[in-house]
Design a protein around this motif. Structure first.
Motif, PDB file in Angstrom:
ATOM      1  N   ASP A  78      40.995  46.568  31.002  1.00 56.49           N
ATOM      2  CA  ASP A  78      39.876  45.632  30.909  1.00 56.49           C
ATOM      3  C   ASP A  78      40.234  44.250  31.446  1.00 56.49           C
ATOM      4  O   ASP A  78      39.368  43.504  31.895  1.00 56.49           O
ATOM      5  CB  ASP A  78      39.426  45.499  29.447  1.00 56.49           C
ATOM      6  N   ASP A  79      41.530  43.915  31.414  1.00 49.26           N
ATOM      7  CA  ASP A  79      41.955  42.587  31.854  1.00 49.26           C
ATOM      8  C   ASP A  79      42.338  42.580  33.331  1.00 49.26           C
ATOM      9  O   ASP A  79      42.975  41.645  33.799  1.00 49.26           O
ATOM     10  CB  ASP A  79      43.136  42.116  31.010  1.00 49.26           C
ATOM     11  N   GLY A  80      41.922  43.618  34.058  1.00 50.79           N
ATOM     12  CA  GLY A  80      42.280  43.703  35.468  1.00 50.79           C
ATOM     13  C   GLY A  80      43.662  44.264  35.709  1.00 50.79           C
ATOM     14  O   GLY A  80      44.173  44.192  36.835  1.00 50.79           O
ATOM     15  N   ARG A  81      44.254  44.820  34.672  1.00 49.20           N
ATOM     16  CA  ARG A  81      45.588  45.401  34.800  1.00 49.20           C
ATOM     17  C   ARG A  81      45.615  46.479  35.882  1.00 49.20           C
ATOM     18  O   ARG A  81      44.710  47.309  35.983  1.00 49.20           O
ATOM     19  CB  ARG A  81      46.008  45.993  33.457  1.00 49.20           C
ATOM     20  N   ARG A  82      46.631  46.474  36.682  1.00 51.29           N
ATOM     21  CA  ARG A  82      46.848  47.528  37.666  1.00 51.29           C
ATOM     22  C   ARG A  82      47.621  48.663  36.998  1.00 51.29           C
ATOM     23  O   ARG A  82      48.574  48.410  36.262  1.00 51.29           O
ATOM     24  CB  ARG A  82      47.607  46.989  38.879  1.00 51.29           C
ATOM     25  N   LEU A  83      47.234  49.885  37.266  1.00 53.41           N
ATOM     26  CA  LEU A  83      47.833  51.040  36.614  1.00 53.41           C
ATOM     27  C   LEU A  83      48.797  51.739  37.557  1.00 53.41           C
ATOM     28  O   LEU A  83      48.493  51.960  38.727  1.00 53.41           O
ATOM     29  CB  LEU A  83      46.743  52.016  36.169  1.00 53.41           C
ATOM     30  N   ARG A  84      49.954  52.113  37.014  1.00 53.06           N
ATOM     31  CA  ARG A  84      50.984  52.804  37.784  1.00 53.06           C
ATOM     32  C   ARG A  84      51.115  54.230  37.248  1.00 53.06           C
ATOM     33  O   ARG A  84      51.496  54.426  36.099  1.00 53.06           O
ATOM     34  CB  ARG A  84      52.306  52.046  37.681  1.00 53.06           C
ATOM     35  N   VAL A  85      50.787  55.180  38.101  1.00 56.91           N
ATOM     36  CA  VAL A  85      50.761  56.593  37.706  1.00 56.91           C
ATOM     37  C   VAL A  85      51.775  57.354  38.555  1.00 56.91           C
ATOM     38  O   VAL A  85      51.768  57.248  39.783  1.00 56.91           O
ATOM     39  CB  VAL A  85      49.357  57.198  37.897  1.00 56.91           C
ATOM     40  N   ALA A  86      52.640  58.110  37.896  1.00 52.93           N
ATOM     41  CA  ALA A  86      53.642  58.916  38.596  1.00 52.93           C
ATOM     42  C   ALA A  86      53.295  60.394  38.471  1.00 52.93           C
ATOM     43  O   ALA A  86      52.998  60.875  37.374  1.00 52.93           O
ATOM     44  CB  ALA A  86      55.032  58.666  38.021  1.00 52.93           C
ATOM     45  N   VAL A  87      53.329  61.095  39.591  1.00 54.23           N
ATOM     46  CA  VAL A  87      53.212  62.557  39.593  1.00 54.23           C
ATOM     47  C   VAL A  87      54.586  63.074  39.999  1.00 54.23           C
ATOM     48  O   VAL A  87      54.988  62.974  41.163  1.00 54.23           O
ATOM     49  CB  VAL A  87      52.126  63.048  40.564  1.00 54.23           C
ATOM     50  N   ASP A  88      55.305  63.606  39.019  1.00 48.99           N
ATOM     51  CA  ASP A  88      56.696  64.010  39.184  1.00 48.99           C
ATOM     52  C   ASP A  88      56.793  65.516  39.329  1.00 48.99           C
ATOM     53  O   ASP A  88      56.126  66.269  38.620  1.00 48.99           O
ATOM     54  CB  ASP A  88      57.479  63.555  37.944  1.00 48.99           C
ATOM     55  N   GLY A  89      57.644  65.959  40.257  1.00 49.65           N
ATOM     56  CA  GLY A  89      57.870  67.385  40.388  1.00 49.65           C
ATOM     57  C   GLY A  89      58.745  67.682  41.581  1.00 49.65           C
ATOM     58  O   GLY A  89      58.827  66.887  42.528  1.00 49.65           O
ATOM     59  N   ALA A  90      59.410  68.813  41.539  1.00 54.18           N
ATOM     60  CA  ALA A  90      60.188  69.255  42.689  1.00 54.18           C
ATOM     61  C   ALA A  90      59.262  69.413  43.889  1.00 54.18           C
ATOM     62  O   ALA A  90      58.063  69.664  43.726  1.00 54.18           O
ATOM     63  CB  ALA A  90      60.865  70.584  42.365  1.00 54.18           C
ATOM     64  N   PRO A  91      59.775  69.268  45.110  1.00 56.45           N
ATOM     65  CA  PRO A  91      58.920  69.463  46.280  1.00 56.45           C
ATOM     66  C   PRO A  91      58.157  70.780  46.243  1.00 56.45           C
ATOM     67  O   PRO A  91      57.008  70.840  46.681  1.00 56.45           O
ATOM     68  CB  PRO A  91      59.911  69.412  47.441  1.00 56.45           C
TER      69      PRO A  91
END
Length: 210
Positions: free
Chosen positions: A25-38
């Motif tokens: 709500d405060d304009g926070r930027r979100l950092r999302v990781a998609v982790d996995g072997a190739p």
């Protein structure tokens, strides 16, 4: 622990909803990781999330950890097929923090370098900086991302059984398998991640419910 089968399309929508529900709500930027072997294709899932998030009005920046590897002199110091070096040394955590994750902290500049090192050419990519607007979402895909104290608002781990990992890893990359065995033993990514998806068959993923 329960496992719920889910279609690939439903999985994308579920993850997009989960990201949308994160506090921003405060304009926070979100950092999302998609982790996995190739072999688990984390980049494909991260790519699939771009449009649903944009349709929700979220600016999105896609970054791959494969563009933040250390120079060959460091990665290959112990040989071209050293699984411990692959686990410990290949990812340039410092560059990823400095150029991508730290600028997206609350109050950060939002100014991100989308790629850092061209591993094939073994030189800097010379990419231009880009700014992720407030309320935007970083989607980062890569292998062996968890357990490194990298800051994310949401982490998704694509899990493969040892048999599926071996079957789906090309012959020329089989030498990396001990690194993923270490990752399982030392990091426990299925427990470390906020969400875990079993991906032995990419056509039939299953959501792990804890």
């Amino acid at each position: 622990m329960q496992v719920r089968p889910i279609s690939p399309e439903q999985l994308v929508q579920l993850l997009a909803d989960r990201i949308e529900a994160l506090p921003a709500d405060d304009g926070r930027r979100l950092r999302v990781a998609v982790d996995g072997a190739p072999a688990a294709r984390p980049g494909e899932l991260a790519d699939a999330l771009v449009e649903p998030l944009q349709l929700r009005g979220r600016p999105v920046l896609r970054v791959s950890a494969a563009d933040f590897l250390r120079p060959a002199s460091v990665r290959l110091e112990y040989g071209r097929q050293d699984s411990d070096a692959y686990h410990d040394l290949w990812l340039d955590d410092g560059a990823l923090l400095r150029e991508v994750l730290d600028p997206l902290e609350p109050g950060g500049s939002g100014r991100v370098l989308p790629s850092f090192w061209d591993a094939a050419a073994d030189r800097a990519t010379r990419a231009a900086y880009t700014e992720l607007p407030p309320g935007g979402v970083l989607l980062l895909d890569g292998a062996l991302l968890l357990g490194r104290w990298l800051p994310f608002e949401l982490t998704v781990h694509l899990a493969l059984s040892p048999g599926a990992l071996a079957r789906r890893t090309p012959a020329e990359e089989q030498w990396t398998l001990p690194a993923f065995a270490r990752y399982e033993a030392e990091t426990g990514p299925a427990s470390a991640a906020d969400l875990t998806v079993r991906s032995d068959d990419p056509r039939h993923p299953a959501l792990v419910l804890r």
